[in-house]
Design a protein around this motif. Structure first.
Motif, PDB file in Angstrom:
ATOM      1  N   GLY A   1       0.831  -1.198   0.000  1.00 16.74           N
ATOM      2  CA  GLY A   1       0.000   0.000   0.000  1.00 16.74           C
ATOM      3  C   GLY A   1       0.862   1.242   0.000  1.00 16.74           C
ATOM      4  O   GLY A   1       2.047   1.211  -0.382  1.00 16.74           O
ATOM      5  N   ALA A   2       0.290   2.345   0.442  1.00 16.70           N
ATOM      6  CA  ALA A   2       0.978   3.634   0.392  1.00 16.70           C
ATOM      7  C   ALA A   2       2.275   3.637   1.201  1.00 16.70           C
ATOM      8  O   ALA A   2       3.302   4.145   0.741  1.00 16.70           O
ATOM      9  N   SER A   3       2.244   3.063   2.405  1.00 17.28           N
ATOM     10  CA  SER A   3       3.458   3.045   3.238  1.00 17.28           C
ATOM     11  C   SER A   3       4.575   2.234   2.592  1.00 17.28           C
ATOM     12  O   SER A   3       5.747   2.621   2.648  1.00 17.28           O
ATOM     13  N   GLU A   4       4.225   1.132   1.979  1.00 18.44           N
ATOM     14  CA  GLU A   4       5.228   0.328   1.271  1.00 18.44           C
ATOM     15  C   GLU A   4       5.843   1.138   0.129  1.00 18.44           C
ATOM     16  O   GLU A   4       7.061   1.117  -0.087  1.00 18.44           O
ATOM     17  N   LYS A   5       5.012   1.886  -0.594  1.00 20.57           N
ATOM     18  CA  LYS A   5       5.513   2.714  -1.699  1.00 20.57           C
ATOM     19  C   LYS A   5       6.467   3.790  -1.185  1.00 20.57           C
ATOM     20  O   LYS A   5       7.470   4.108  -1.832  1.00 20.57           O
ATOM     21  N   ILE A   6       6.162   4.339  -0.027  1.00 21.20           N
ATOM     22  CA  ILE A   6       7.035   5.356   0.568  1.00 21.20           C
ATOM     23  C   ILE A   6       8.388   4.738   0.915  1.00 21.20           C
ATOM     24  O   ILE A   6       9.441   5.321   0.618  1.00 21.20           O
ATOM     25  N   LEU A   7       8.373   3.550   1.520  1.00 20.68           N
ATOM     26  CA  LEU A   7       9.642   2.891   1.857  1.00 20.68           C
ATOM     27  C   LEU A   7      10.435   2.537   0.600  1.00 20.68           C
ATOM     28  O   LEU A   7      11.660   2.674   0.575  1.00 20.68           O
ATOM     29  N   ARG A   8       9.740   2.103  -0.442  1.00 20.95           N
ATOM     30  CA  ARG A   8      10.434   1.804  -1.712  1.00 20.95           C
ATOM     31  C   ARG A   8      11.077   3.067  -2.294  1.00 20.95           C
ATOM     32  O   ARG A   8      12.208   3.025  -2.786  1.00 20.95           O
ATOM     33  N   ALA A   9      10.362   4.175  -2.232  1.00 20.11           N
ATOM     34  CA  ALA A   9      10.909   5.442  -2.731  1.00 20.11           C
ATOM     35  C   ALA A   9      12.162   5.832  -1.944  1.00 20.11           C
ATOM     36  O   ALA A   9      13.145   6.314  -2.515  1.00 20.11           O
ATOM     37  N   TRP A  10      12.138   5.602  -0.643  1.00 23.23           N
ATOM     38  CA  TRP A  10      13.314   5.871   0.190  1.00 23.23           C
ATOM     39  C   TRP A  10      14.486   4.985  -0.239  1.00 23.23           C
ATOM     40  O   TRP A  10      15.606   5.462  -0.416  1.00 23.23           O
ATOM     41  N   PHE A  11      14.221   3.703  -0.451  1.00 23.97           N
ATOM     42  CA  PHE A  11      15.284   2.781  -0.883  1.00 23.97           C
ATOM     43  C   PHE A  11      15.852   3.185  -2.233  1.00 23.97           C
ATOM     44  O   PHE A  11      17.027   2.953  -2.507  1.00 23.97           O
ATOM     45  N   LEU A  12      15.035   3.770  -3.083  1.00 27.97           N
ATOM     46  CA  LEU A  12      15.483   4.200  -4.409  1.00 27.97           C
ATOM     47  C   LEU A  12      16.067   5.613  -4.391  1.00 27.97           C
ATOM     48  O   LEU A  12      16.285   6.217  -5.444  1.00 27.97           O
ATOM     49  N   ASN A  13      16.294   6.144  -3.187  1.00 30.78           N
ATOM     50  CA  ASN A  13      16.896   7.471  -3.001  1.00 30.78           C
ATOM     51  C   ASN A  13      16.070   8.597  -3.609  1.00 30.78           C
ATOM     52  O   ASN A  13      16.619   9.593  -4.078  1.00 30.78           O
ATOM     53  N   ARG A  14      14.764   8.460  -3.593  1.00 32.85           N
ATOM     54  CA  ARG A  14      13.900   9.521  -4.121  1.00 32.85           C
ATOM     55  C   ARG A  14      13.718  10.652  -3.120  1.00 32.85           C
ATOM     56  O   ARG A  14      13.233  11.716  -3.474  1.00 32.85           O
ATOM     57  N   PHE A  15      14.091  10.397  -1.875  1.00 33.53           N
ATOM     58  CA  PHE A  15      14.102  11.441  -0.859  1.00 33.53           C
ATOM     59  C   PHE A  15      15.119  11.062   0.215  1.00 33.53           C
ATOM     60  O   PHE A  15      15.551   9.913   0.305  1.00 33.53           O
ATOM     61  N   THR A  16      15.496  12.050   1.001  1.00 34.41           N
ATOM     62  CA  THR A  16      16.401  11.837   2.119  1.00 34.41           C
ATOM     63  C   THR A  16      15.574  11.673   3.379  1.00 34.41           C
ATOM     64  O   THR A  16      14.722  12.515   3.668  1.00 34.41           O
ATOM     65  N   LEU A  17      15.818  10.603   4.100  1.00 39.54           N
ATOM     66  CA  LEU A  17      15.122  10.365   5.358  1.00 39.54           C
ATOM     67  C   LEU A  17      15.939  10.944   6.501  1.00 39.54           C
ATOM     68  O   LEU A  17      17.128  10.655   6.632  1.00 39.54           O
TER      69      LEU A  17
END
Length: 103
Positions: free
Chosen positions: A18-34
Motif C-alpha cells: 500500500g501507500a506506506s510500502e511505496k514510501i519505503l520503496r521510494a526511500w530505498f530508491l533514493n527519491r528522498f532523504t530520510l
C-alpha cells in the motif's frame, strides 16, 4: 526532498502493501532523504520487536542497520512540546526541525 517518517509508516510498509510500502520503496530508491534520530530508530526497533505480527530478530536488526546507514541522523538540540495527545511524538518534530525537513 527531506522527509521524517513516523513509526507507523515503517510498520505498515514492512507488513502490508500500500501507500506506506511505496514510501519505503521510494526511500530505498533514493527519491528522498530520510531524517531520523536515535530516539526514532529506537522507537521503530522497539515497535517492530513487540508488534503483533512478529519479525525475526535478524530482520529487526537489518531494519535497524538500514535506518542508521541510510538515514541522515540528527541529534536535536531543541526539545519541544507540540503534540498534546501524544507527547512522545515530539521527537519527530524535533528531528524535522533539526534536519530541516520539507515533510
Amino acid at each position: 526532498m527531506i522527509v521524517v517518517l513516523d513509526t507507523n509508516v515503517f510498520v505498515s510498509g514492512i507488513h502490508w502493501s500500500g501507500a506506506s510500502e511505496k514510501i519505503l520503496r521510494a526511500w530505498f530508491l533514493n527519491r528522498f532523504t530520510l531524517v531520523s534520530s536515535a530516539t526514532i530508530v529506537e522507537e521503530i526497533v522497539n515497535t517492530l520487536s513487540s508488534f503483533r505480527i512478529p519479525l525475526e530478530l535478524k530482520d529487526i536488526l537489518w531494519w535497524e542497520s538500514i535506518l542508521i546507514d541510510k538515514s541522515h541522523l540528527v541529534f536535536p538540540k531543541k526539545k519541544i512540546s507540540a503534540v498534546k495527545k501524544d507527547p512522545d511524538d515530539d521527537k519527530f518534530i524535533e528531528a524535522a526541525l533539526e534536519g530541516e525537513a520539507d515533510y
